[in-house]
Write a protein that holds these residues in place. Structure first.
Motif, PDB file in Angstrom:
ATOM      1  N   ALA A  41       0.817  -1.215   0.000  1.00  0.00           N
ATOM      2  CA  ALA A  41       0.000   0.000   0.000  1.00  0.00           C
ATOM      3  C   ALA A  41       0.850   1.265   0.000  1.00  0.00           C
TER       4      ALA A  41
ATOM      5  N   PRO B 162       1.228   6.607  -0.436  1.00  0.00           N
ATOM      6  CA  PRO B 162       0.012   5.816  -0.219  1.00  0.00           C
ATOM      7  C   PRO B 162      -1.265   6.539  -0.648  1.00  0.00           C
ATOM      8  N   GLU B 163      -1.307   7.876  -0.449  1.00  0.00           N
ATOM      9  CA  GLU B 163      -2.555   8.554  -0.813  1.00  0.00           C
ATOM     10  C   GLU B 163      -2.773   8.514  -2.324  1.00  0.00           C
ATOM     11  N   GLU B 164      -1.634   8.509  -3.073  1.00  0.00           N
ATOM     12  CA  GLU B 164      -1.755   8.446  -4.529  1.00  0.00           C
ATOM     13  C   GLU B 164      -2.246   7.054  -4.950  1.00  0.00           C
TER      14      GLU B 164
END
Lengths: 723, 231
Positions: free
Chosen positions: B50, B72-74
């Motif tokens: 992740a 991770p946010e991408e």
């Protein structure tokens, strides 16, 4: 009734400002876990900048406000977050605190650099020319009305942003679980940047609103805003509604004290110190935080000092002091003589902060107590006063520790800072206090007290050279004491307590007793340092023992390496030898030299082990190469003889003193055994097997052993004997 | 096409190695179960996938593209959804605010609410309540809701069963099976194997940072006890 209403309005205005500032503090603390000691300083800089725009450059008020509050404030916050705060993840509370304290020192120095202190800079309140609004029974000025209105708007605005806007919800989410916000697709860096932008902007707003009252003075304005921190503590640094409530309580108390406190010389200071007193009380009644069972993982590592190293350190310090005392002129000796007494105060931080992981921001206050004892009980040069200085400072330290026992981390820092403020603003400024006519308590009665030199066997040690040597010997002895503690039972207890209080409690360690003893010990050492400092100064005043100086000493000791006695020497040398020396060599540096301590502390995030650690690593090959070391000592002694016989002057001597160790270190590095490099070659072959599995799938090899030794930090020399 | 592919992944915390040269593939539309005892490195593997933890070596491929170093946010915005171990919720936010947090990946709030409430009507009743005051099962439902509501292409589930009553675990895995039938690729980590093997297409056993056995669930069932007992 009129009077009551008038002071209610005064109190509510203060409350409004505290609420604005404290809410910004809470915002940054909760979203990024960093308590920003420099929050108030940001407000101070904003007030100065606004003054510059509005009154020097003559900008219209709305333009000046928009630029400061909506452009510069947020930009500065983003800058702080991206450049400094982001790098602090995974460091201890102490390191985080030092970085923000250093930022505070840096910003005060910066303001003093841009806006020279000592010049009156009147900053009228908003719409000061207009007639106050008549409320019937009383009146309210436009500035007061605007301040209260702005605070209400801030409260509503924050509420809306944090509960309605998605980015605001993400800010609160980051408090709960930062990595989970990223799994949700929120950009955590953006969230932190926004929090810092908003927080700094609120500080700026508060700074501009509060500055017309006390006036534009960098240090006092930065620390005055500390009052707002008490409001944040009401909300345990988390809850905004409770923070606003706390601000109202503190503001009203301060307002009513201004109105109703009897006008006498004993109590005026109490009003000024009242936020600090309230902070202290709130910390006392705050529900006890649970012991944290989670072990805090940190990047710090302080090796156990060796006995030989300790003795070597002590001897080097004394020899260095003797060299200084015999070569420097009297005025120079007075300037540089402060190194060792202040060094002792810095040493007091080592067991407390370095070993036990407790934080104290009031060590110079303890030193001040030691100094007062020395001044009064040591009149005529009685050396027993030194003992009293230690004992009384230790007793006060224990009393301060009592409430501190249930605090840790940032709360402890705030509690000790509050204690320092109470002394600074109130107790140290008290006139002679007669207790029921029985005896007088006299601190700094006339603003300053003279101190007599120590007298022993009829001889007065009043020349600066002898005083320096006495202080240096005391420093060396205290350093040995601290190292002895580190190597002994108490040291192990303190280190264990630092790692995990919960684990210690389950092992049956008496946390209260341990904390109390280390606080008393530390305060006693600080008192001793203060007493010697006082004899060196010959005349002491409250200004010698202020909070700002404690902050500076704390920050630089941590920069040097708070876990080792070398860090204390580093701090004292940097602040009281290197900086004055720099100004002597380069007089124009006096303008910006104040930026250096703060700047050094801000850089700490990169190397939490401290500078001394690196210096010692650098010198290790030299210590191993005995022949080179001996040659260096002979060379230094030779240079000293040349200096004493006036063949060379002080400057040449200093150059040689710096040159010889450098040359010796290089020489030692060249003669370094090649075995180390050979071992490094083997690393490649065996790296595929994890360290803890060695010897399981195939027998141990010599290379395995060496790698393990290095991993465990065992010294090669010691191991050769075993093999 | 593989939804997720790990090639030669090694990972470490500081100097402690946790994963050694892991190869693992989640084919599109399949459920892969990763089993193993405590401390085997299962959660670390998911964290690496992740983007929460950078691998020491090896490549992570999502839908055929290398994503090493992608934050991770991408990855979340590209359709990866990790429901972490414990309760993957924000305890101090209300249920509604928790749902609002799920809109960062681009799903509209109305869609998030609709999809969550169909499967978990209980959440609708509790919408104004602080998430930390929900029961354990409700909290896990709220965490799971993100996997349903954001319409991910790849779902990573870490120990859904932790601390929950068996009946709730059954319910949650019922939903996992439904999601799988809709074509979502799933990598699910579990310590307790029996339930998860019922929904998995493939399974692998991770012991001390290495995959010791992989194959179809029925082939692995008997190896499991060996893996756990270390025999």
């Amino acid at each position: 009734m009129d009077k009551f209403l008038t002071f209610t309005i005064v109190g509510l205005t203060l409350a409004a400002i505290y609420a604005i500032i404290a809410s910004g503090l809470v915002l940054t603390y909760t979203t990024t876990g960093i308590f920003n000691f420099a929050h108030g300083a940001a407000g101070m800089l904003a007030a100065f900048t606004y003054w510059q725009f509005r009154f020097v450059w003559g900008w219209p008020t709305p333009l000046a406000l928009v630029v400061v509050l909506l452009v510069l404030g947020p930009l500065f916050g983003v800058l702080l977050e991206t450049v400094i705060m982001r790098g602090l993840e995974g460091t201890t509370d102490t390191v985080k605190l030092v970085v923000s304290i250093s930022l505070l020192l840096f910003m005060i120095a910066l303001a003093q650099l841009i806006w020279a202190p000592g010049i009156s800079r009147p900053l009228p309140g908003f719409l000061a020319g207009n007639k106050p609004i008549n409320l019937g029974a009383t009146t309210i000025t436009w500035h007061q009305a605007i301040t209260i209105g702005v605070a209400i708007a801030v409260a509503i605005g924050l509420r809306l942003v944090l509960t309605r806007a998605r980015i605001g919800i993400a800010m609160r989410a980051a408090v709960d679980d930062r990595s989970l916000t990223t799994l949700n697709g929120a950009k955590p860096n953006l969230v932190s940047m926004l929090a810092w932008a908003m927080g700094t902007s609120l500080a700026a707003l508060g700074g501009i609103l509060i500055a017309p009252g006390p006036g534009l003075e960098a240090a006092s304005l930065s620390l005055l805003i500390v009052s707002a921190y008490a409001a944040a503590v009401f909300g345990r640094l988390r809850s905004l509604p409770l923070t606003f409530l706390g601000a109202i309580v503190i503001g009203l108390v301060e307002g009513y004290l201004a109105g109703y406190l009897p006008q006498n010389q004993y109590l005026t200071g109490m009003r000024i110190a009242s936020p600090a007193i309230i902070l202290f009380i709130v910390l006392l009644v705050l529900p006890n935080p649970r012991l944290r069972g989670r072990m805090t993982r940190s990047r710090e590592y302080f090796p156990t000092p060796t006995l030989a190293g300790a003795i070597g350190f002590a001897i080097t310090v004394v020899i260095g002091a003797v060299m200084l005392a015999t070569t420097l002129s009297d005025p120079d000796l007075i300037t540089y003589g402060r190194v060792f007494p202040i060094g002792i105060v810095a040493l007091s931080l080592v067991p407390l902060v370095g070993f036990a992981g407790q934080i104290s921001l009031c060590q110079l206050s303890f030193a001040g107590i030691g100094a007062i004892v020395m001044a009064h009980l040591g009149a005529g040069g009685d050396p027993i006063a030194l003992v009293w200085a230690v004992l009384i400072a230790a007793a006060v330290g224990a009393v301060v520790a009592l409430p501190a026992l249930r605090l840790s981390g940032i709360y402890l820092a705030l509690g000790t800072a509050a204690f320092a403020v109470i002394l600074d603003r109130w107790l140290f400024n008290l006139p002679v206090l007669s207790v029921f006519g029985l005896f007088d308590i006299n601190l700094f009665a006339n603003g300053s007290v003279s101190v007599d030199a120590i007298e022993l066997f009829g001889r007065s040690f009043d020349d600066p050279g002898t005083q320096m040597i006495i202080s240096a010997v005391t420093f060396a002895l205290v350093a040995l004491l601290v190292i002895w503690i580190r190597r002994g039972r108490l040291g192990r207890r303190l280190l264990a307590m630092k790692d995990s209080e919960a684990a210690c409690a389950t092992l049956g360690l008496n946390l209260i007793w341990t904390k109390l003893s280390v606080f008393a010990l530390s305060a006693g050492i600080a008192g001793l340092g203060g007493a010697l400092y006082a004899t060196q100064l010959t005349s002491i005043q409250p200004g010698n023992f202020e909070l700002v100086q404690s902050l500076q000493l704390f920050a630089i000791t941590v920069v040097g390496g708070i876990g080792a006695v070398g860090g204390a020497l580093f701090a004292a040398l940097s602040l009281y030898a290197f900086l004055p020396l720099l100004v002597t060599l380069w007089p124009s540096s006096v303008r910006w030299v104040g930026l250096l301590p703060g700047g050094a502390g801000i850089g700490l995030g990169r190397n939490p082990n401290g500078a001394v650690h690196d210096v010692r690593e650098g010198f290790l090959p030299l210590l191993a190469a005995r022949a080179v070391l001996a040659a260096m000592c002979v060379a230094v002694a030779g240079a000293y003889v040349l200096r004493l016989t006036n063949v060379i002057d002080n400057w040449a001597f200093v150059v040689l003193l710096i040159l010889f160790p450098v040359i010796a270190t290089i020489a030692a590095g060249l003669s370094k055994p090649r075995a180390v490099e050979a071992a490094a070659g083997n690393d490649e072959e065996i790296r595929d097997v994890p360290l803890e599995w060695r010897g399981i799938d195939r027998p141990w090899t010599k290379a395995d052993l060496e790698q393990l030794d290095r991993y465990l930090g065992l010294k090669e020399m010691e191991l050769h004997d075993v093999r | 096409m593989n939804s997720l592919e790990l090639r030669g992944i090694s990972a470490a915390y500081d100097r402690i190695d946790v994963l050694f040269d892991i190869d693992l593939v989640v084919p599109e539309g399949n459920v892969v179960a990763l089993l193993g005892p405590n401390g085997a490195g299962k959660s670390t593997l998911l964290r690496v996938a992740a983007g929460l933890h950078g691998p020491a070596s090896g490549d992570v491929l999502v839908a055929g593209r290398r994503v090493n170093g992608v934050p991770p946010e991408e990855l979340a915005r590209r359709g990866m959804c990790l429901i972490p171990e414990g309760r993957g919720i924000f305890p101090n936010l209300t249920v509604r605010e928790n749902l609002r947090m799920m809109t960062f990946t681009g799903t509209k709030l109305s869609d998030v609410e609709e999809r969550s409430f169909i499967r978990f009507p209980r959440l609708k009743e509790r919408i104004g309540q602080t998430a930390g005051t929900l029961s354990g099962g409700e909290q896990q439902m709220l965490a799971m809701a993100r996997g349903l509501a954001t319409d991910p292409a790849l779902l990573l589930l870490d120990e859904l069963s932790m601390g929950l009553a068996p009946i709730i675990v059954e319910e949650l895995y019922e939903i996992v099976a439904q999601v799988a039938r809709e074509g979502v690729s799933i990598l699910v980590v579990e310590q307790f194997a029996s339930t998860v093997l019922g929904v998995a297409d493939y399974a692998a056993i991770l012991v001390q940072g290495r995959i010791v056995r992989a194959g179809q669930p029925h082939e692995l069932a008997e190896d499991l006890s060996k893996a756990y007992l270390g025999a």
